[in-house]
Design an enzyme around this catalytic site. Structure first.
Site, PDB file in Angstrom:
ATOM      1  CG  LEU A 276      86.758  28.501  -8.683  1.00  0.00           C
ATOM      2  CD1 LEU A 276      88.189  28.606  -8.520  1.00  0.00           C
ATOM      3  CD2 LEU A 276      86.242  27.321  -9.477  1.00  0.00           C
ATOM      4  CG  ASP A 277      86.604  35.030  -7.299  1.00  0.00           C
ATOM      5  OD1 ASP A 277      86.431  34.808  -5.727  1.00  0.00           O
ATOM      6  OD2 ASP A 277      87.158  35.961  -7.818  1.00  0.00           O
ATOM      7  CE  LYS A 278      76.938  35.182  -9.970  1.00  0.00           C
ATOM      8  NZ  LYS A 278      76.016  36.539  -9.981  1.00  0.00           N
TER       9      LYS A 278
END
Length: 236
Positions: free
Chosen positions: A59-61
């Protein structure tokens, strides 16, 4: 962020799996620049087990919402198998600039790295990996739309690049959209729900994450009320 805050973001727990509501801005894994990551807080999510849990997917930052964790090696192997077979259904909500003319559709555009120096920075590339996103409009307002996005494939930055390529970039995206790098409204991309067929003889587990604070106003502007969701429950 302390251990208590991480535990308070727990959405689901059983003997094999945890699902947490990852806050926007917190990376899942340590990177070359250092700094706080979810990895540093995983001991708080052991709940009596000898090992810390591990994230089963990326999951992207700057993406908030449902992140699945396996609680021990057998659980992680089972989750990895489900992801590999494409059996985990992930639903994202995104507020986009402008919006599509139709009410639903698909984005079928192959993706590849934009530059050898930045492997995580992606672009549409006919020679890249096949990438498919299904979308549906949930609501609209002047200049914005709320989309439900379902990534059929799981490429790096897939949803962000696909939306930008269709001329409706995700609001707050400083890389693929129009947001300023450090003073934008925050990326309006949220992992809204996951459906995990974890146990063969039981119904799939469905977990939903509430809309984060920085997205609520514009979600409401698009005509969708998404507050006050109940947690599906904790089962040890």
């Amino acid at each position: 962020m302390n251990a208590e805050e991480i535990v308070s973001r727990l959405l689901y727990r059983d003997a094999l799996m945890l699902v947490i509501d990852k806050p926007a801005g917190l990376p899942v894994h340590p990177g070359p620049k250092g700094g706080e990551t979810l990895f540093h807080h995983l001991d708080a999510l052991r709940f009596g087990l000898p090992r810390r849990p591990e994230a089963a997917h990326r999951l992207d930052k700057d993406t908030s919402g449902c992140l699945i964790l396996g609680r021990h090696p057998k659980a992680i192997a089972r989750l990895n198998e489900l992801f590999r077979k494409g059996e985990v259904d992930k639903v994202y909500w995104a507020v986009v600039e402008g919006g599509p003319e139709a009410e639903e559709g698909e984005i079928d555009l192959s993706l590849g790295p934009k530059s050898p120096d930045r492997g995580w920075w992606m672009k549409v590339d006919p020679k890249g990996q096949p990438s498919l996103t299904k979308w549906r409009v949930l609501g609209r307002t002047d200049g914005l739309a709320l989309l439900e996005l379902r990534p059929v494939t799981g490429r790096t930055h897939q949803l962000r690049v696909h939306c930008a390529a269709m001329n409706f970039p995700i609001l707050g995206d400083p890389i693929y959209g129009t947001a300023p790098r450090f003073h934008g409204p925050g990326l309006h991309l949220h992992a809204r729900s996951v459906m995990v067929p974890l146990y063969p003889k039981k119904p799939p587990i469905v977990v939903e994450a509430p809309v984060p604070e920085h997205m609520r106003e514009r979600v409401r502007m698009c005509g969708v009320i998404a507050d006050g969701e109940a947690h599906p429950g904790l089962h040890d």
